[in-house]
Motif scaffolding. Structure first.
Motif, PDB file in Angstrom:
ATOM      1  N   HIS A  14       0.347   2.566   8.276  1.00  0.00           N
ATOM      2  CA  HIS A  14      -0.294   3.354   9.318  1.00  0.00           C
ATOM      3  C   HIS A  14      -1.691   3.737   8.862  1.00  0.00           C
ATOM      4  O   HIS A  14      -1.859   4.214   7.739  1.00  0.00           O
ATOM      5  N   ASN A  15      -2.684   3.504   9.740  1.00  0.00           N
ATOM      6  CA  ASN A  15      -4.092   3.746   9.400  1.00  0.00           C
ATOM      7  C   ASN A  15      -4.509   2.990   8.142  1.00  0.00           C
ATOM      8  O   ASN A  15      -4.905   3.585   7.148  1.00  0.00           O
ATOM      9  N   VAL A  16      -4.387   1.703   8.190  1.00  0.00           N
ATOM     10  CA  VAL A  16      -4.629   0.925   6.978  1.00  0.00           C
ATOM     11  C   VAL A  16      -5.784  -0.075   7.112  1.00  0.00           C
ATOM     12  O   VAL A  16      -5.868  -1.038   6.354  1.00  0.00           O
ATOM     13  N   THR A  17      -6.683   0.186   8.047  1.00  0.00           N
ATOM     14  CA  THR A  17      -7.802  -0.746   8.255  1.00  0.00           C
ATOM     15  C   THR A  17      -8.656  -0.907   6.995  1.00  0.00           C
ATOM     16  O   THR A  17      -9.074  -2.008   6.648  1.00  0.00           O
ATOM     17  N   ASP A  18      -8.873   0.204   6.280  1.00  0.00           N
ATOM     18  CA  ASP A  18      -9.683   0.112   5.058  1.00  0.00           C
ATOM     19  C   ASP A  18      -9.044  -0.823   4.047  1.00  0.00           C
ATOM     20  O   ASP A  18      -9.728  -1.573   3.347  1.00  0.00           O
ATOM     21  N   GLU A  21       4.607   4.580   8.536  1.00  0.00           N
ATOM     22  CA  GLU A  21       3.913   5.493   7.633  1.00  0.00           C
ATOM     23  C   GLU A  21       4.564   5.497   6.241  1.00  0.00           C
ATOM     24  O   GLU A  21       3.908   5.390   5.223  1.00  0.00           O
ATOM     25  N   HIS A  22       5.909   5.648   6.207  1.00  0.00           N
ATOM     26  CA  HIS A  22       6.629   5.607   4.930  1.00  0.00           C
ATOM     27  C   HIS A  22       7.395   4.301   4.828  1.00  0.00           C
ATOM     28  O   HIS A  22       7.925   3.819   5.820  1.00  0.00           O
ATOM     29  N   TYR A  23       7.489   3.828   3.623  1.00  0.00           N
ATOM     30  CA  TYR A  23       8.229   2.587   3.433  1.00  0.00           C
ATOM     31  C   TYR A  23       9.725   2.801   3.619  1.00  0.00           C
ATOM     32  O   TYR A  23      10.310   3.729   3.046  1.00  0.00           O
ATOM     33  N   LEU A  24      10.340   1.940   4.408  1.00  0.00           N
ATOM     34  CA  LEU A  24      11.801   1.885   4.483  1.00  0.00           C
ATOM     35  C   LEU A  24      12.201   0.423   4.556  1.00  0.00           C
ATOM     36  O   LEU A  24      11.544  -0.384   5.218  1.00  0.00           O
ATOM     37  N   ASN A  25      13.253   0.094   3.878  1.00  0.00           N
ATOM     38  CA  ASN A  25      13.638  -1.305   3.750  1.00  0.00           C
ATOM     39  C   ASN A  25      13.801  -2.009   5.093  1.00  0.00           C
ATOM     40  O   ASN A  25      13.171  -3.048   5.351  1.00  0.00           O
ATOM     41  N   GLN A  62       0.854  -1.190   0.000  1.00  0.00           N
ATOM     42  CA  GLN A  62       0.000   0.000   0.000  1.00  0.00           C
ATOM     43  C   GLN A  62       0.881   1.227   0.000  1.00  0.00           C
ATOM     44  O   GLN A  62       2.032   1.182   0.385  1.00  0.00           O
ATOM     45  N   ASN A  63       0.303   2.283  -0.494  1.00  0.00           N
ATOM     46  CA  ASN A  63       1.048   3.525  -0.558  1.00  0.00           C
ATOM     47  C   ASN A  63       0.058   4.657  -0.365  1.00  0.00           C
ATOM     48  O   ASN A  63      -0.942   4.739  -1.077  1.00  0.00           O
ATOM     49  N   ILE A  78      -6.127 -11.237   7.795  1.00  0.00           N
ATOM     50  CA  ILE A  78      -5.109 -10.205   7.576  1.00  0.00           C
ATOM     51  C   ILE A  78      -4.271 -10.087   8.845  1.00  0.00           C
ATOM     52  O   ILE A  78      -4.819  -9.994   9.952  1.00  0.00           O
ATOM     53  N   HIS A  79      -2.955 -10.128   8.670  1.00  0.00           N
ATOM     54  CA  HIS A  79      -2.066  -9.808   9.791  1.00  0.00           C
ATOM     55  C   HIS A  79      -1.629  -8.368   9.564  1.00  0.00           C
ATOM     56  O   HIS A  79      -1.005  -8.066   8.552  1.00  0.00           O
ATOM     57  N   LYS A  80      -1.970  -7.516  10.505  1.00  0.00           N
ATOM     58  CA  LYS A  80      -1.770  -6.086  10.264  1.00  0.00           C
ATOM     59  C   LYS A  80      -0.860  -5.488  11.329  1.00  0.00           C
ATOM     60  O   LYS A  80      -1.065  -5.680  12.523  1.00  0.00           O
ATOM     61  N   ILE A  81       0.170  -4.802  10.867  1.00  0.00           N
ATOM     62  CA  ILE A  81       0.984  -4.012  11.793  1.00  0.00           C
ATOM     63  C   ILE A  81       0.692  -2.568  11.455  1.00  0.00           C
ATOM     64  O   ILE A  81       0.965  -2.107  10.353  1.00  0.00           O
TER      65      ILE A  81
END
Ligand SMILES: Cc1cc2nc3c(=O)[nH]c(=O)nc-3n(C[C@H](O)[C@H](O)[C@H](O)COP(=O)(O)OP(=O)(O)OC[C@H]3O[C@@H](n4cnc5c(N)ncnc54)[C@H](O)[C@@H]3O)c2cc1C
Ligand SMILES: Cc1cc2nc3c(=O)[nH]c(=O)nc-3n(C[C@H](O)[C@H](O)[C@H](O)COP(=O)(O)OP(=O)(O)OC[C@H]3O[C@@H](n4cnc5c(N)ncnc54)[C@H](O)[C@@H]3O)c2cc1C
Ligand SMILES: Nc1ncnc2c1ncn2[C@@H]1O[C@H](COP(=O)(O)O)[C@@H](O)[C@H]1O
Lengths: 439, 346, 279
Positions: free
Chosen positions: B54-58, B80-84, B11-12, B71-74
């Motif tokens: 972050h805030n990705v329930t939808d 919030e931003h992707y980092l490797n 997601q982005n 769904i396993h959700k962290i």
């Protein structure tokens, strides 16, 4: 970086057949030689038909065959195929003289052979500098004392330079050894395809027993559409090398694209079955200097000599180029060694190169065939009428069952005279004889 | 024990990447291929989405509608931003906890960056850029394995890769290699909140700024109609004609690599193995020879029209319909007739 | 002094590949081996920064003896030290095993001469996996910036770098502490055309060769075939298709041919409905 200038005893320009040979001979004498090649590797920009000739290879390395050279098939059958529009007469020879020991000619792929040939020279001590284009010469008192390259800090010095730059002889022109650009009437463009096929198909279709047998064929007739030119077919282990070479001026005049010519050749009813289901592995185009004697440059000047295709050393009728390049490269190298012994690199000493070459087949043959390219340009009938006649004549002879034979011969005769009056035909033959014997 | 088939839900900025839905479709397909084994062993399976952000329930809900059973959700500001590093460590942690059998990740910029790191820290095998996935038998191994097929050596060779002794069996897949499954708005699934603590040393690299690229809006992969031009255009201006036809058809412009290499058009338009994989409803290939590397990127299109002067061009092998002719004649005529038709019907 | 390290691979030039029609395998004969293009750009960037900061550049590769040529090319661009990690025992290594071999080598080099930034190519054009860089970075515990298109800053004293990476939606400017690792896009630097003396130095250069035992003893269970979880089950050439129906402009005339194709296209319901929406 060090400010020492790059200094060698001899510089060779171009790592083709001529260049790597010259370098090997020079290095063998203990002199320091650098070979400058614009390609990523020796051979990466080179390609040919084609066959290499054993006599020249053995002359440079008597143990040539023990060195495991990357050769393809030996040529055990060779000759002409005459094409008419829809037929073919084969005139090939095998056994007898062709079955010599060792075999006289081997098919090779330049992309593999040239790097190997260069490696042999490197083992003698020659130093190869790839990826570098020689752009000009360095002079002192109007004598060549080295070369300029396209790299930063790119000057390289040597009292003698052997130019083996191939057919596109810009440096030879720059030195003023030749006063013209590639003469288009004297240059042929060859296009070829390497078509891969399983060895068993190649053998079955061409009647070869196994991979120890191979074909080198010159194709005359319908392949060049009447233009001065030849087609060829060589067998590698798993591929056929097939192409057509035609003079540039004829191409320009007819506006025929070389690729279309090749396509036509490959689609010829007698040729198509040979390559059926083959895969195109490589496509390429290369120039062949065909002027020979007539476009021969001056071969030496103060501090430089020129050998191989750069000096038009090709006998197009016999597909001899590599052996001339090797022989000339060697003679130039011997002359350079002599110049170092005398410590004199002037044109006077380097004239020894021409004297040496005069004693070899190279200049003898070029001189003998000097009328050939003009002859072919003026006698298109050898490219269409006669091959077609040959097809008709043999075709009629072997189908004339139940026909009174007197009438058959008349028909055959008429099929010639319809195309070419008898007197003219006899004249053509005489002219051909003159061209080939050089009288 | 449950045989888990995992899909990374990329997601982005609050949007699910469509490749996640495609992979959920594949994962369900894979599960159906082991139905026989399940029946025999009585084991259970589940297709599960792994969602980090972050805030990705939808997005979790959306993934369920595309076929995730769980769904396993962290969900934390640190993601919030992707980092490797933090993402890779989080995924590694989850895999160790649940031990999935198969783990699929989209071969997007983000996914490729992530998958290599995760597979390495798990010391398992990873097959990149797969074009075909199936569950099947390998040698004498009793259980079916993930057979992952991918091109190699510039598309000249197709290889099937297995990872027989290590779990999970991981693979990445480019967007649009597989179809998007149907969305079921009524689907229900479980959402498990997972915990993962981001340690400071994982945050050695930080995003300072993001500069949006407007060319990226092109979205070639998901276009319904693509008109592509190749080397046969002869010059960069040819793309004006391509654009005209694309506009007439309501599509976007694609290209072959030869046209991109020639500097005629931006890389973002390149279709093929090293460009974008597309599967539009209509693909028009103009002056494109149809090299294998181009074909693999577009041969899944529903309808392919090829225009080429060379009747033997390999593009005709994948085309639905071919026109042997000069694109500079055919395209203007197509535009003319299309306009005439429009005029007639309006 | 800053120490940069680049990990490079020699690959067959895949633009020149030929496939044996009988066996479906690649014909290696005559296919030139080249420095992986992305790696070449990575080394060019590293060389640029080493010159700028008066630092040092080490290059490593795992490969057969012939890979020496690829290292020489790096010397030509300006590398100071080159190591060839070569041993039959490494044969058959997949990306996991390769990342192990490289990470351990980098660790060893780092012990003697600390490394600040490790450069990988985005991907190797033979396998196109893009996995080795991320794999090695995570083994080394280094922050990783993939798809780097520009290095804007390297601050030696404060030990950080600013790197621009390209994603599908735009450019990200990332600040990372050093040491770190990156994987390079071609845009990261132009390949320089070396001066002739540098070329000559590189042609004479002989790299250090490391085996699986010396100077580092590799764990044999983690290298080669036994260290590679993935294996090729089968391989072949892509399947051929039957040619499509073609309409010839030469035979049908221009407007006739176009009429036919539009007619056929619109008789396909999904294409028709798409075009219908347009109106
Ligand atoms: C289609 C075809 C078929 C043929 N068939 C045969 C055959 O069957 N048998 C046969 O014997 N001959 C054949 N020939 C001819 C033969 O290939 C040539 O005569 C021979 O290769 C000439 O060798 P050379 O060393 O003079 O030139 P080349 O082999 O052309 O080498 C010249 C080298 O110089 C390099 N170079 C050029 N300019 C520069 C520069 N400025 N700086 C640095 N490097 C430079 C080039 O990259 C090249 O490597 C054929 C030719 C063709 C085109
Ligand atoms: C590792 C690797 C990855 C690659 N990845 C990709 C990739 O992702 N995408 C990709 O596209 N390629 C890719 N390629 C390149 C691919 O192999 C081809 O070189 C490329 O697709 C050729 O582009 P083209 O068809 O435009 O050009 P060409 O092959 O030159 O074809 C041009 C065509 O136009 C036709 N034509 C000419 N004039 C006209 C006219 N007036 N009207 C109609 N037709 C005309 C010609 O008959 C010819 O068929 C890759 C190659 C490698 C080795
Ligand atoms: N054998 C190797 N030796 C050194 N570096 C390698 C090797 N294989 C891969 N790499 C590096 O990892 C990058 C990605 O490779 P790959 O994962 O194979 O696509 C390459 O661009 C190289 O920088």
């Amino acid at each position: 970086m060090s400010k020492d200038k790059l200094q060698y005893d001899v510089i060779v320009v171009g790592a083709g057949m001529a260049g790597s040979t010259a370098a090997a001979i020079v290095a063998r004498s203990g002199l320091k030689v650098a070979v400058i090649e614009r390609g990523v590797k020796p051979g990466s920009k080179n390609y040919f038909g084609g066959a290499l000739y054993t006599h020249a290879l053995l002359d440079i390395y008597p143990d040539f065959f023990d060195r495991k050279p990357p050769l393809e098939r030996p040529v055990t059958e060779t000759g002409f195929w005459f094409l008419s529009e829809d037929g073919m007469v084969k005139a090939t020879v095998q056994g007898g003289y062709v079955n010599s020991d060792p075999i006289d000619a081997y098919v090779a792929l330049r992309a593999e052979f040239d790097p190997w040939w260069a490696e042999q020279a490197a083992a003698e001590g020659a130093f190869f500098i790839p990826k570098t284009l020689v752009t000009d010469f360095l002079y002192e008192d109007a004598k060549v004392i080295g070369v300029k390259t396209d790299r930063p800090e790119g000057d390289v010095y040597a009292p003698v330079v052997i130019i083996c730059e191939g057919v596109n002889n810009l440096l030879t022109q720059k030195l003023g050894l030749i006063d013209h650009d590639l003469k288009i009437s004297k240059t042929a463009l060859a296009v070829k395809q390497l078509i891969s096929l399983p060895a068993k198909d190649i053998n079955a279709r061409l009647g070869l027993l196994d991979n120890k047998h191979g074909l080198a064929i010159s194709v005359i007739g319908d392949v060049s559409l009447g233009m001065p030119g030849l087609g060829f077919l060589y067998t590698t282990n798993n591929a056929l090398s097939m192409g057509v070479g035609v003079t540039l001026d004829a191409l320009e005049e007819t506006q025929i694209k070389p690729y279309e010519l090749l396509q036509r050749y490959l689609e010829h009813p007698a040729i198509a079955p040979i390559i059926k289901d083959g895969q195109l592995m490589e496509y390429g185009a290369h120039l062949i200097p065909e002027g020979g004697w007539t476009t021969l440059p001056k071969l030496y000047t103060d501090g430089a000599m020129v050998a191989g295709d750069a000096a038009s050393m090709v006998n197009a009728i016999h597909w001899e180029g590599t052996n001339m390049a090797i022989t000339a490269g060697k003679q130039a190298a011997l002359t350079a060694i002599e110049a170092h012994k005398k410590n004199d690199f002037s044109a006077k000493t380097l004239a020894g190169y021409q004297k040496r070459l005069n004693e070899t087949f190279v200049l003898k043959d070029l001189k003998q065939y000097r009328k050939m390219s003009a002859f072919l340009a003026n006698h298109p009938e050898f490219m269409d009428i006669y091959p077609t006649f040959l097809n008709d004549a043999l075709g009629m002879f072997f189908t004339g069952f139940g026909k009174p034979k007197g009438k058959l011969y008349k028909d055959i005769f008429r099929s010639l005279t319809r195309r070419r009056p008898l007197l003219k035909a006899v004249g053509d033959l005489v002219a051909f004889g003159r061209a080939i014997t050089g009288i | 024990m449950t045989r888990r088939f995992w899909v990374f839900i990329e997601q982005n900025q609050g949007k699910m990447h469509p490749v996640a839905a495609e992979l959920l479709g594949v994962a369900n397909q894979l599960v159906s291929e082991i139905a026989d084994e399940l029946q025999a062993s009585g084991e259970e399976t589940s297709v599960e989405g792994i969602l980090v952000g972050h805030n990705v329930t939808d997005i979790a809900q959306e993934a369920i509608q595309y076929g995730a059973q769980r769904i396993h959700k962290i969900d934390s500001p640190a993601f919030e931003h992707y980092l490797n590093r933090p993402y890779a460590e989080a995924l590694t942690h989850l895999v160790k906890k649940y031990q999935p059998e198969v783990f699929l990740i989209g071969a997007t910029t983000l996914g490729r960056d992530l998958a290599g790191a995760v597979a390495t820290s798990l010391k398992t095998g990873l097959t990149a850029d797969c074009t075909k996935l199936e569950m099947g038998h390998f040698r004498k191994i009793e259980k079916k394995l993930l057979l992952a097929t991918r091109p190699a050596f510039g598309g000249n060779v197709i290889a099937t890769i297995v990872c027989k002794d290590h779990l999970p069996q991981m693979a990445t897949v480019r967007p649009r290699v597989f179809e998007t499954p149907a969305r079921n708005a009524k689907a229900e699934g479980e959402i498990l909140e997972e915990e993962f603590e981001v340690k400071p040393e994982m945050m050695a690299a930080k995003l300072v700024e993001f500069i949006k690229d407007n060319n990226a809006q092109l979205n070639l992969e998901y276009a319904d109609i693509i008109v592509s031009g190749g080397k046969g255009l002869g010059n960069p201006d040819g793309f004006k004609l391509i654009k005209e036809l694309a506009d007439e058809l309501g599509g976007v412009v694609g290209s072959s690599r030869a046209a991109v290499d020639g500097g005629w058009i931006d890389y973002a338009h390149q279709v093929g193995q090293t460009g974008k994989h597309v599967r539009p409803k209509l693909y028009v290939a103009c002056g494109i020879s149809g090299a294998i590397q181009h074909k693999v990127g577009m041969q899944d299109s529903d309808y392919i029209l090829a225009i080429n002067t060379d009747p033997n061009a390999p593009i005709f092998e994948v085309a639905t319909l071919g026109v042997v002719g000069d694109l500079y004649e055919v395209i203007p005529e197509m535009i003319k007739q299309l306009r005439a038709q429009k005029g007639a019907s309006s | 002094m800053i120490h940069l390290l680049a990990s490079i691979k020699q690959v067959p030039d895949t633009t020149n590949i030929r496939i044996d029609p009988e066996t479906g395998s690649m014909i290696r004969k005559g296919v030139p081996a080249i420095l992986n293009p992305y790696d070449a750009h990575a080394v060019a960037a590293a060389a640029e920064w080493k010159r700028k900061l008066d630092g040092k550049l080490t290059v490593i590769t795992m490969g057969p003896p012939a890979a020496k040529e690829a290292l020489q090319e790096c010397i030509e661009m300006g590398a100071d030290r080159a190591i060839l990690i070569s041993d039959r025992k490494f044969a058959g290594s997949d990306t996991l095993a390769t990342s192990y071999v490289l990470a351990e080598a980098i660790r060893k080099i780092d012990q003697d001469d600390p490394v600040d930034l490790v450069f990988f190519g985005k991907q190797a054009i033979d396998g196109d996996t893009a996995q080795v860089g991320p794999g090695a970075a995570i083994r080394l515990g280094l922050p990783l910036i993939t798809y780097a298109v520009e290095i804007s800053e390297i601050n030696v004293d404060e030990k950080y770098a600013v790197i621009v990476r390209k994603t599908e939606s735009g450019k990200e400017i990332i600040q990372t502490s050093l040491p770190a690792a990156l994987t390079a896009e071609k845009a990261i630097a132009e390949i320089p055309y070396a001066a002739l003396p540098d070329l000559i130095t590189s042609l004479k250069f002989i790299p250090e060769v490391w085996s699986a035992d010396e100077p580092l003893a590799y764990d044999e269970n983690q290298i080669g075939l036994s260290g590679s979880p993935t294996m090729v089950a089968k391989s072949g050439t892509p399947e051929a298709h039957e040619p499509a129906e073609t309409i010839s402009v030469a035979e049908q005339g221009l407007s006739g041919a176009v009429e036919i194709i539009l007619g056929k296209m619109l008789s396909n319901s999904s294409v028709a409905s798409l075009l219908e929406e347009l109106k």
